[in-house]
Write a protein that holds these residues in place. Structure first.
Motif, short mmCIF file in Angstrom:
data_model
loop_
_atom_site.label_atom_id
_atom_site.label_comp_id
_atom_site.label_asym_id
_atom_site.label_seq_id
_atom_site.Cartn_x
_atom_site.Cartn_y
_atom_site.Cartn_z
N MET A 1 0.85 -1.21 -0.06
CA MET A 1 0.11 0.14 0.04
C MET A 1 0.83 1.25 -0.05
O MET A 1 2.08 1.36 0.48
N LYS A 2 0.47 2.27 -0.77
CA LYS A 2 1.36 3.44 -0.85
C LYS A 2 1.12 4.23 0.67
O LYS A 2 0.09 4.20 1.46
N LYS A 3 2.52 4.87 0.86
CA LYS A 3 2.35 5.54 2.15
C LYS A 3 1.89 7.13 2.08
O LYS A 3 2.04 7.34 0.57
N ASP A 4 1.33 7.87 2.84
CA ASP A 4 0.83 8.87 2.70
C ASP A 4 -0.45 9.25 1.94
O ASP A 4 -0.66 10.26 1.22
N LEU A 5 -1.00 8.03 1.41
CA LEU A 5 -2.06 8.17 0.47
C LEU A 5 -3.49 8.57 1.44
O LEU A 5 -4.25 9.26 0.71
N HIS A 6 -3.68 8.17 2.46
CA HIS A 6 -4.73 8.49 3.29
C HIS A 6 -4.59 9.88 4.08
O HIS A 6 -3.66 10.19 4.51
N GLU A 8 -5.15 12.45 7.17
CA GLU A 8 -4.88 12.47 8.72
C GLU A 8 -6.19 12.78 9.40
O GLU A 8 -6.92 13.77 9.07
N THR A 27 -11.11 15.16 8.82
CA THR A 27 -9.97 15.92 8.17
C THR A 27 -10.02 17.30 8.24
O THR A 27 -9.13 18.14 7.69
#
Length: 73
Positions: A1-6, A8, A27
């Motif tokens: 899974m890609k980092k920083d996709l979702h 905060e 958010t």
């Protein structure tokens, strides 16, 4: 899974028009912010059954009624 996709998520307080408050995760804003609502389900006609009167902004409703008063509306 890609980092920083979702995005905060954090907890904010939502203040309804009647003064009640609740906390939710979102958010929007920053941690601890307060979101003050102008319209919420307790006052919006879509959820209250439309009992509130239509505001005549700029005389539009009055102008319409006067223009078509002879048609029996």
């Amino acid at each position: 899974m890609k980092k920083d996709l979702h995005p905060e998520y954090h907890v904010v307080t939502v203040k309804m028009t009647d003064g009640t408050e609740f906390q939710t995760r979102t958010t929007w804003g920053k941690e601890g912010d307060t979101l003050v609502l102008d319209i919420d389900p307790t006052v919006h006609p879509a959820w209250t059954g439309g009992n509130s009167r239509l505001l005549d902004q700029g005389g539009r409703v009055s102008k319409f009624k006067k223009k078509y008063e002879g048609l029996g509306f």
